[in-house]
Structures are given as structure tokens and as C-alpha cells.
Scaffold this active site. Structure first.
Site, short mmCIF file in Angstrom:
data_model
loop_
_atom_site.label_atom_id
_atom_site.label_comp_id
_atom_site.label_asym_id
_atom_site.label_seq_id
_atom_site.Cartn_x
_atom_site.Cartn_y
_atom_site.Cartn_z
N ASN A 238 0.83 -1.21 0.00
CA ASN A 238 0.00 0.00 0.00
C ASN A 238 0.86 1.26 0.00
OD1 ASN A 238 -2.42 -1.26 -0.23
ND2 ASN A 238 -3.19 -0.77 1.80
N GLY A 283 -3.74 13.42 -10.09
CA GLY A 283 -5.08 13.90 -9.75
C GLY A 283 -5.11 14.55 -8.39
N CYS A 290 -7.84 3.09 3.14
CA CYS A 290 -6.66 2.23 3.35
C CYS A 290 -5.30 2.90 3.13
CB CYS A 290 -6.76 1.01 2.45
SG CYS A 290 -8.27 0.10 2.74
C1 UGA Z 1 -6.21 -0.04 -1.96
C2 UGA Z 1 -5.25 -1.01 -2.68
O1 UGA Z 1 -5.25 -0.70 -4.07
C3 UGA Z 1 -5.70 -2.47 -2.48
O2 UGA Z 1 -4.76 -3.35 -3.08
C4 UGA Z 1 -5.76 -2.76 -0.98
O3 UGA Z 1 -6.24 -4.09 -0.73
C5 UGA Z 1 -6.74 -1.79 -0.33
O4 UGA Z 1 -6.27 -0.42 -0.57
C6 UGA Z 1 -6.75 -2.09 1.15
O5 UGA Z 1 -5.69 -1.98 1.79
O6 UGA Z 1 -7.77 -2.56 1.64
P1 UGA Z 1 -8.63 0.95 -2.49
O7 UGA Z 1 -8.55 1.63 -1.17
O8 UGA Z 1 -9.88 0.27 -2.92
O9 UGA Z 1 -7.47 -0.18 -2.58
O10 UGA Z 1 -8.28 2.09 -3.52
P2 UGA Z 1 -7.38 2.27 -4.83
O11 UGA Z 1 -8.13 1.79 -6.02
O12 UGA Z 1 -6.03 1.73 -4.63
O13 UGA Z 1 -7.31 3.86 -4.88
C7 UGA Z 1 -6.82 4.61 -3.75
C8 UGA Z 1 -6.82 6.08 -4.05
O14 UGA Z 1 -5.78 6.41 -4.96
C9 UGA Z 1 -8.10 6.63 -4.67
O15 UGA Z 1 -8.41 7.86 -4.08
C10 UGA Z 1 -7.74 6.81 -6.14
O16 UGA Z 1 -8.50 7.79 -6.77
C11 UGA Z 1 -6.28 7.20 -6.03
N1 UGA Z 1 -5.49 6.91 -7.25
C12 UGA Z 1 -5.32 5.63 -7.67
C13 UGA Z 1 -4.87 7.97 -7.92
O17 UGA Z 1 -4.99 9.15 -7.55
N2 UGA Z 1 -4.11 7.68 -9.04
C14 UGA Z 1 -3.95 6.43 -9.49
O18 UGA Z 1 -3.22 6.25 -10.51
C15 UGA Z 1 -4.56 5.36 -8.79
#
Ligand code: UGA
Length: 463
Positions: A238, A283, A290
Site C-alpha cells: 500500500n 489527480g 486504506c
Molecule cells: C487499496 C489497494 O489498491 C488495495 O490493493 C488494498 O487491498 C486496499 O487499498 C486495502 O488496503 O484494503 P482501495 O482503497 O480500494 O485499494 O483504492 P485504490 O483503487 O487503490 O485507490 C486509492 C486512491 O488512490 C483513490 O483515491 C484513487 O483515486 C487514487 N489513485 C489511484 C490515484 O490518484 N491515481 C492512481 O493512478 C490510482
């Protein structure tokens, strides 16, 4: 998600999931039942359990409710708020309760400790206690010491660390298609049972799931490791995702100064297989329940172990800076003073494809705008109910166009694809001044300028 049939041949293992109405616990429980195991989800939240008993999911996740009803109907999945009914005679008990951040950033283990103390009275024979909650190194030893202290005659147990990597919005997909399964254990007997549990997933044999060519792959890698390493794999993963996002946001700021386009830069970097393209979308930064919580907890773990982690701290600082940068862009378009300016915000969830507003950076932006005296209105395609109950003070609109009448600036904070379908010619007519801050780089700058908007985004040419 295609219709899935449970494995006929699977050796059904009796599983209990404590915290089974929460996000990770529920997805895991429903997934394991679908694979063919006998699952009981236990949770102290009686409201959620009652809802689940009626076949209705308390979380919105694609495909989840269908599989919930199917597996309840097949008698493989049940729900209870009573540990006594939910635990015996489980062979594996998952602990999947929350580990929220304490004020100092450390993971709050009180729920883990509480369920461990409660568990002691209900274990029977040999049981594997599998910790799914994200917990710092040392927690397994703590759980073990509580269990040993109260151990009864004839009771035997082993503890494994089995961290979770599900993404919200893709929970079931990630459950059936994991990149890896991590099993930290000292006991070979426990490790063996965990392998048996996950066998249909490791060998991709769950019917109806792996029917396209992309799934005709090698077995899922299983990382058989020690307890401490398993727990660190979760935190480090993470933290690394968070670091990529902060990195690209910092490069985006630099792109703005030198006239480069961050989307082109990320694309050009991503073709290098050592870098890859994912988690390079500049962004608003990383929100949600998480990434930030786990990063803070990791920094605290480092502090407790007298280990300097300036890089991890910088990742967090950059994320905080990102909200300030978005506010600065709104000010730039609104003429610097936000007092009494009507600012319409689109997107309240922490990312698209979820109704989750926990630790949503959108809410931090709104708070800041409000602090500066702006009149904020907000719209979201799915999360209005959640926001209304938690933030009754916010002015919400059910309709995106209505939210924009006489607005001075539109600020896009979540990359919902629905925002791409809107009629921007109409939006321009409705607004008092046609200004857009696109904090997710969702829209096409040239198109927006052609409509006559003053448009700015992240890491791309300004206004
Ligand atoms: C994250 C991890 O991706 C999972 O692998 C993990 O299991 C989970 O946390 C956890 O520990 O339970 P999640 O919280 O669902 O999953 O969210 P993400 O899809 O990873 O996105 C997190 C944040 O990063 C969001 O606000 C998203 O908009 C942002 N983000 C993501 C960006 O700003 N840029 C990106 O390129 C990707």
C-alpha cells in the site's frame, strides 16, 4: 461478472469470518462460499447482519448481492451476530475486523484484541486463526499470547497472517483473480490448510470465472513466508502504491511549470516494463480507507523501531499538498477571493465505482472551500445518501445541471465516467462564469476550451 457455479469436487472447509459484514470480511466470505466452502460470517453490527440475512448487501460491490443470495440459497453461507453460534466448529477463523488509525497514526488494535478475547471461549479442537486485518508486525504474537493465556483443555490452534489486496469496486474480481496469495505461518499444518482453502483459486478452477483466454494462465503465485514478512508485504504494497501516486502528482506539478503534459509523460514512462502504467494517474491524490491509514501506520511502526523514513513522510506530505494545489486552481479561476462564490463540486466518493466516502479527499476540498467562505454545492451519482446522513450541513443536488445554475466554478473531484456523458454546452449556459477545475484529468482540455470554458486540470497546460 459471469454466473459462477461452485466447485463440485472441492473439499469443503468450515470457515468463520469475524468482521464478516465489513468490506474485506464479506467479500472474502461470499467468495469462499462460492468456491464451495462452508462459511459463517460473524459481526457485532446486528443491523448489517439482519440485512445480510434477508439477502441484501450492506456494501455496493458489483456482483456481490447475486452471489450472496445464491450461496445462502445453497446453504453454504450464513450470518450471525453471535460468536457462540458462529465460531464452533470452524477449522479456520478469519479475523477481518477494522484497524482504524489512532490519533498518532498507529493502527488501533482494540477490535482485534477484543475479538481474540471473545474467540477463546468458542474454539473447538484444532483451529487456524487467520489474520486478514492489516496489522503491524508483533500483532500475531499479541493474539497468540491472549489465546495461550486462556487456552482450554483439548483446544489447539495456529495463527497465520493472510493479508488482503482487494480494491473497492473490484472486490469479487480481485478475490477470484488475485495477483498473489500471501501466507505467513510458522506451522506447516496451518499452511497446508490455507493452501487447501485457496486451491480452487490458486489453480483457477472455480467454474464460470476463468473462461476467457486471459485466464488460461499459470497458477496464482503463493508467497509462503514468515509471519513478520507477510504483514510487511501488505504495508509495503500500500505504501508503494501511495508513493507512485505522490510521485506522479509531483511530476505533474513540474509539468505545469515547464509546459509538459502529465498524461503523455505517464504514458511514455509506463511502456517501460520496469515502471508499468498503473497508479500513475495524476489527480487529487490518494483517499479512501486504506492507503493513507496504512502509510501513517507504517511511519509509526518505523518510529517505534527508531528507523528514519523520510521518503514515506514525503509521500504523505505530497498528498496533503495536492488538496492545496486544487484549492489554488479554484482560486485562480474564481479571481482569488472565494467569499460568496458559488462553487459546484462533482464527485464525493474517494474514487469512482464505489459509494464509499471514507477519507474522501473531496470532502477535504469542500471543507477548505467552505472555510474560505465559498457557497459550495455538491453532486455525486451514487453517494448522496451516504453524504446526507454524515454531513447534513452540505448542500447537495440530485441533478448535476441544477447544481450548476449560476455557479462560478465547477470542480471535478472523482473520475466518475458519468461526468463524461454530460452536456457541456448546456453546462456553459447554466453557469455564471464558465470555469472548470478538473482535478482528475477526466475531460479533454481542447474540447472544453472549444466550448468556451476556462479549464484547468492537473499537470497539463493551464487555463
Ligand atoms: C487499496 C489497494 O489498491 C488495495 O490493493 C488494498 O487491498 C486496499 O487499498 C486495502 O488496503 O484494503 P482501495 O482503497 O480500494 O485499494 O483504492 P485504490 O483503487 O487503490 O485507490 C486509492 C486512491 O488512490 C483513490 O483515491 C484513487 O483515486 C487514487 N489513485 C489511484 C490515484 O490518484 N491515481 C492512481 O493512478 C490510482
Amino acid at each position: 461478472m459471469p454466473e459462477i457455479d461452485a466447485m463440485d469436487s472441492v473439499n469443503a472447509i468450515k470457515v468463520s469470518i469475524v468482521g464478516g459484514a465489513g468490506y474485506v470480511g464479506l467479500v472474502t466470505g461470499i467468495g469462499l462460499a462460492e468456491v464451495g466452502h462452508q462459511v459463517t460470517c460473524v459481526d457485532i453490527c446486528a443491523d448489517k447482519i439482519e440485512k445480510l440475512k434477508r439477502g441484501s448487501s450492506p456494501i455496493s460491490e458489483p456482483g456481490l448481492e447475486g452471489l450472496l443470495q445464491k450461496n445462502m440459497g445453497a446453504g453454504r453461507l450464513s450470518f450471525t451476530s453471535d460468536l457462540e453460534k458462529g465460531i464452533p466448529p470452524a477449522e479456520i477463523v478469519f479475523i477481518a475486523v477494522g484497524t482504524p488509525a489512532k490519533d498518532d497514526g498507529a493502527a488501533d488494535l482494540s477490535q482485534v484484541i477484543q475479538v481474540t478475547e471473545d474467540l477463546v471461549r468458542h474454539l473447538q479442537g484444532y483451529t487456524v486463526i487467520a489474520i486478514k486485518s492489516t496489522v503491524p508486525v508483533g500483532t500475531v504474537e499479541l493474539v497468540e499470547s491472549i489465546l495461550r493465556r486462556h487456552k482450554r483443555e483439548g483446544e489447539e490452534f495456529d495463527i497465520v497472517s493472510n493479508p488482503e489486496f482487494l480494491r473497492e469496486g473490484y472486490g469479487l474480481y480481485d478475490f477470484f483473480h488475485p495477483d498473489r496469495i500471501v501466507i505467513g505461518a510458522r506451522s506447516e499444518r496451518a499452511r497446508q490448510l490455507m493452501h487447501e482453502l485457496y486451491e480452487p483459486i490458486i489453480y483457477r478452477t472455480v467454474k464460470g470465472v476463468y473462461d476467457d483466454a486471459a485466464d488460461a494462465r499459470d497458477p496464482v503465485p503463493v508467497i509462503d513466508t514468515d509471519l513478520a514478512s507477510a504483514q510487511m508485504i501488505k504495508y509495503a504494497s500500500n505504501a508503494f502504491l501511495a508513493a507512485r501516486i505522490s510521485f506522479i502528482n509531483e511530476i505533474a506539478a513540474l509539468c505545469e511549470r515547464v509546459g509538459a503534459d502529465i498524461k503523455e509523460v505517464a504514458k511514455g514512462m509506463g511502456y517501460d516494463p520496469r515502471i508499468g502504467r498503473t497508479y500513475l494517474d495524476a489527480g487529487l491524490g490518494f483517499g479512501g480507507p486504506c492507503l493513507e491509514k496504512d502509510l501513517r501506520a507504517l511511519i509509526k511502526i518505523a518510529e517505534n523501531n527508531h528507523c528514519p523514513v523520510s521518503l514515506l513522510r514525503a509521500v504523505l506530505e505530497r498528498n496533503e499538498q495536492q488538496v492545496r494545489e486544487v484549492i489554488a486552481k479554484v482560486k485562480q479561476l474564481a479571481g482569488y477571493l472565494l467569499y460568496k462564490k458559488i462553487i459546484t463540486v462533482f464527485g464525493l466518493t474517494f474514487k469512482a465505482n464505489t459509494s464509499d466516502i471514507r477519507n474522501s479527499l473531496s470532502l477535504r476540498v469542500i471543507e477548505q472551500l467552505d472555510h474560505e467562505g465559498a457557497l459550495v454545492r455538491a453532486y455525486d451519482p451514487v453517494a448522496l445518501c451516504e453524504v446526507r446522513s454524515l454531513h447534513p450541513e452540505l448542500v447537495l443536488s440530485e441533478d448535476p445541471y441544477e447544481a450548476l445554475i449560476h455557479a462560478d466554478v465547477l470542480v471535478i473531484l472523482t473520475d466518475w465516467p458519468q461526468f463524461l456523458e454530460l452536456d457541456y454546452a448546456r453546462i456553459k449556459q447554466l453557469m455564471a462564469s464558465p470555469c472548470i477545475v478538473d482535478a482528475r484529468n477526466l475531460l479533454d482540455p481542447a474540447e472544453m476550451r472549444a466550448y468556451g470554458f476556462r479549464y484547468c486540470s492537473i499537470g497539463r497546460a493551464g487555463v
